[in-house]
Design an enzyme around this catalytic site. Structure first.
Site, PDB file in Angstrom:
ATOM      1  N   HIS A  88      11.942 -29.662  -1.655  1.00  0.00           N
ATOM      2  CA  HIS A  88      10.572 -29.740  -2.193  1.00  0.00           C
ATOM      3  C   HIS A  88      10.688 -29.998  -3.689  1.00  0.00           C
ATOM      4  O   HIS A  88      11.656 -29.572  -4.327  1.00  0.00           O
ATOM      5  CB  HIS A  88       9.914 -28.379  -1.922  1.00  0.00           C
ATOM      6  CG  HIS A  88       8.481 -28.263  -2.305  1.00  0.00           C
ATOM      7  ND1 HIS A  88       8.074 -28.070  -3.592  1.00  0.00           N
ATOM      8  CD2 HIS A  88       7.347 -28.296  -1.556  1.00  0.00           C
ATOM      9  CE1 HIS A  88       6.754 -27.979  -3.625  1.00  0.00           C
ATOM     10  NE2 HIS A  88       6.283 -28.121  -2.403  1.00  0.00           N
ATOM     11  N   ASP A 139      15.837 -21.605  -1.983  1.00  0.00           N
ATOM     12  CA  ASP A 139      14.377 -21.743  -1.978  1.00  0.00           C
ATOM     13  C   ASP A 139      13.905 -21.213  -0.629  1.00  0.00           C
ATOM     14  O   ASP A 139      14.045 -21.881   0.401  1.00  0.00           O
ATOM     15  CB  ASP A 139      14.016 -23.228  -2.167  1.00  0.00           C
ATOM     16  CG  ASP A 139      12.526 -23.481  -1.979  1.00  0.00           C
ATOM     17  OD1 ASP A 139      11.799 -22.558  -1.562  1.00  0.00           O
ATOM     18  OD2 ASP A 139      12.100 -24.625  -2.237  1.00  0.00           O
ATOM     19  N   GLN A 177       9.822 -21.473   2.773  1.00  0.00           N
ATOM     20  CA  GLN A 177       9.519 -21.693   4.201  1.00  0.00           C
ATOM     21  C   GLN A 177      10.431 -20.884   5.104  1.00  0.00           C
ATOM     22  O   GLN A 177      10.379 -21.024   6.322  1.00  0.00           O
ATOM     23  CB  GLN A 177       9.657 -23.186   4.551  1.00  0.00           C
ATOM     24  CG  GLN A 177       8.804 -24.123   3.727  1.00  0.00           C
ATOM     25  CD  GLN A 177       7.316 -24.036   4.061  1.00  0.00           C
ATOM     26  OE1 GLN A 177       6.905 -23.403   5.035  1.00  0.00           O
ATOM     27  NE2 GLN A 177       6.496 -24.657   3.244  1.00  0.00           N
ATOM     28  N   LYS A 230       2.459 -17.834   1.490  1.00  0.00           N
ATOM     29  CA  LYS A 230       2.881 -18.437   2.758  1.00  0.00           C
ATOM     30  C   LYS A 230       3.261 -17.367   3.783  1.00  0.00           C
ATOM     31  O   LYS A 230       3.692 -17.675   4.879  1.00  0.00           O
ATOM     32  CB  LYS A 230       4.067 -19.372   2.522  1.00  0.00           C
ATOM     33  CG  LYS A 230       3.712 -20.594   1.667  1.00  0.00           C
ATOM     34  CD  LYS A 230       4.867 -21.546   1.611  1.00  0.00           C
ATOM     35  CE  LYS A 230       4.821 -22.487   0.435  1.00  0.00           C
ATOM     36  NZ  LYS A 230       3.877 -23.577   0.602  1.00  0.00           N
ATOM     37  N   CYS A 238       5.078 -33.069  -1.157  1.00  0.00           N
ATOM     38  CA  CYS A 238       5.873 -32.704  -2.351  1.00  0.00           C
ATOM     39  C   CYS A 238       7.362 -32.893  -2.095  1.00  0.00           C
ATOM     40  O   CYS A 238       8.186 -32.081  -2.523  1.00  0.00           O
ATOM     41  CB  CYS A 238       5.603 -31.274  -2.792  1.00  0.00           C
ATOM     42  SG  CYS A 238       3.895 -30.984  -3.190  1.00  0.00           S
TER      43      CYS A 238
HETATM   44  N1  7TS Z   1       9.611 -24.866  -1.757  1.00  0.00           N
HETATM   45  C1  7TS Z   1       9.234 -25.212  -0.521  1.00  0.00           C
HETATM   46  C2  7TS Z   1      10.274 -25.460   0.539  1.00  0.00           C
HETATM   47  C3  7TS Z   1       7.866 -25.325  -0.238  1.00  0.00           C
HETATM   48  O1  7TS Z   1       7.494 -25.665   0.999  1.00  0.00           O
HETATM   49  C4  7TS Z   1       6.911 -25.078  -1.253  1.00  0.00           C
HETATM   50  C5  7TS Z   1       5.443 -25.267  -1.027  1.00  0.00           C
HETATM   51  C6  7TS Z   1       7.372 -24.692  -2.525  1.00  0.00           C
HETATM   52  C7  7TS Z   1       8.736 -24.606  -2.736  1.00  0.00           C
HETATM   53  C8  7TS Z   1       6.452 -24.365  -3.635  1.00  0.00           C
HETATM   54  O2  7TS Z   1       5.778 -23.176  -3.387  1.00  0.00           O
HETATM   55  P1  7TS Z   1       4.639 -22.671  -4.379  1.00  0.00           P
HETATM   56  O3  7TS Z   1       4.062 -21.491  -3.684  1.00  0.00           O
HETATM   57  O4  7TS Z   1       5.292 -22.324  -5.680  1.00  0.00           O
HETATM   58  O5  7TS Z   1       3.674 -23.806  -4.528  1.00  0.00           O
HETATM   59  N2  7TS Z   1       5.148 -26.139   0.036  1.00  0.00           N
HETATM   60  C9  7TS Z   1       3.962 -26.677   0.336  1.00  0.00           C
HETATM   61  C10 7TS Z   1       3.767 -27.502   1.437  1.00  0.00           C
HETATM   62  O6  7TS Z   1       4.650 -27.819   2.223  1.00  0.00           O
HETATM   63  N3  7TS Z   1       2.486 -27.898   1.491  1.00  0.00           N
HETATM   64  O7  7TS Z   1       1.832 -27.358   0.443  1.00  0.00           O
HETATM   65  C11 7TS Z   1       2.745 -26.589  -0.266  1.00  0.00           C
END
Ligand code: 7TS
Length: 406
Positions: A121, A198, A201, A224, A361
């Site tokens: 991501h 990371d 997910q 999440k 992303c």
């Molecule tokens: N890493 C992964 C693997 C992610 O899926 C996401 C967000 C992030 C980092 C960033 O997380 P945040 O909470 O700091 O924004 N992924 C997604 C997605 O798949 N659709 O919207 C956000």
């Protein structure tokens, strides 16, 4: 797992959208929140709202106890050695930037290598690009197999004596690939590199034990995993966090302040400058109670069953291509011949079905897949097979609607 009783705990799922019962298949973007989390946040604001680590008054003590109690819950949830290793952040992105600024920019130099995968991501990619620019380190990528997995052989070939940091996603937000982070960590440690996982997910969907993984950092977002937006965690090994300088400076993170110099609080507070995300942390604590009550192994098993059912059903649709490996988390990314993913998502929305379309992303991964965008359905503990049946009907409708135009 009794899905019907779980669903009842998520008030948002009870509504109709565009005249149809809502089917929410976008939990990889953000999950929905159960009543227990909403009530924990509500009760904090109604009964205990106060700043933490300050006054001696009763509300302040209650707020501090709840905030630090949430840290204790996170520690147990991921099996960290100490609460000193649990830093509350705004989310995965902030957690990863904290490592890029606080560790990579401080300890890496020209000639060093940062190793990533092509499925990252943007949040686990751009901070390392920036760290490389500042330090003169170079970026290297572990190549992927055709199905979107990485082999340990490829890991061994990419990580060298020059590798100082390996940053890898636990689970791909596009392909659903579950990476062997424990084995990757072992290989990286043999070469003396630190490992950043990371977990955005990963942790919402499976039991994560950072002591067993032995990774040096694990970053994740509360939103999440049934908690509110705006709260996340950076787990880091104490010995490494102690060597790092803070990234944000100001109130809360200091010990003594003089006109020309200052000293920092001990861990974890030296990384929590400013009034912290108190309600968010309390919400995260309630989310952890909720998830643990259901059981992470049950959640994983449920999602694995759902995604297999979804693969079976969607594979039967002519002209539909599914991306990613057979063994995966509850993420299903697909495209249909002659129908743009945004059109698919729009037709589905008209039927009350929420999926995501776009580059997710992960633009370098889109390039690798040779597409500009995909459609993605993602599942969580409150989804069941009837949601997938609705998805399949909706996709058929999109196909009828757009497929004949071309
Ligand atoms: N890493 C992964 C693997 C992610 O899926 C996401 C967000 C992030 C980092 C960033 O997380 P945040 O909470 O700091 O924004 N992924 C997604 C997605 O798949 N659709 O919207 C956000």
């Amino acid at each position: 797992m009794d899905i019907q009783s779980i669903r009842k705990q998520f008030p948002i799922l009870g509504q109709e959208v565009n005249g149809h019962p809502l089917v929410y298949l976008d939990s990889a973007a953000t999950s929905q929140k159960p009543v227990s989390v909403l009530e924990a946040v509500d009760a904090y604001y109604k009964l205990n709202n106060s700043n933490v680590h300050r006054g001696v008054h009763t509300l302040g003590t209650r707020a501090t106890d709840q905030y630090e109690g949430a840290r204790e819950k996170v520690k147990h949830f991921i099996n960290a050695a100490s609460t000193a290793e649990i830093i509350f952040t705004r989310g995965t992105t902030t957690s990863l930037n904290t490592v890029a600024y606080g560790y990579a920019r401080q300890f890496l130099k020209a000639g060093d290598e940062i190793v990533l995968t092509q499925m990252e991501h943007h949040s686990n990619l751009i901070p390392w690009q920036q760290a490389a620019k500042f330090t003169g380190a170079t970026l290297k990528y572990i190549p992927m197999e055709a199905d979107g997995t990485i082999t340990l052989e490829a890991v061994r070939q990419t990580i060298t004596e020059q590798t100082k940091l390996v940053a890898v996603t636990h689970v791909s937000n596009v392909l659903g690939t579950i990476n062997p982070v424990k084995e990757i960590t072992q290989i990286a440690h043999e070469k003396g590199a630190v490992v950043v996982v990371d977990g955005a997910q990963g942790i919402p969907h499976m039991k994560v034990d950072v002591t067993d993984l032995d990774c040096d950092f694990y970053a994740f977002s509360g939103h999440k995993m049934c908690a509110p937006t705006g709260i996340g965690v950076l787990y880091g090994k104490k010995a490494i966090l102690e060597k790092m300088e803070p990234v944000e400076f100001g109130g809360e993170m200091i010990d003594f302040v003089d006109l020309y110099d200052s000293t920092w609080k001990e861990l974890p507070w030296k990384f929590e400058g400013g009034t912290p995300i108190i309600a968010g942390a309390i919400g995260l604590g309630a989310a952890i109670d909720f998830l643990e009550n259901i059981g992470m192994d049950n959640i994983l098993a449920h999602e694995q069953q759902l995604v297999q059912y979804a693969i079976e059903q969607l594979s039967a649709i002519e002209g539909l291509k599914i991306f990613g490996p057979e063994r995966r988390s509850g993420v299903l990314t697909f495209n249909m011949d002659q129908v743009h993913p945004h059109d698919t998502a729009t037709v589905l929305d008209a039927e009350g079905i929420a999926i995501r379309a776009g580059h997710h992303c992960a633009q370098p991964l889109m390039k690798w897949l040779e597409v500009t965008a995909t459609a993605r359905a993602s599942f969580y503990l409150y989804n069941d097979e009837s949601d997938i049946d609705r998805l399949v009907e909706g996709i058929q409708r999109a196909k009828e609607y757009f497929g004949d135009v071309f």
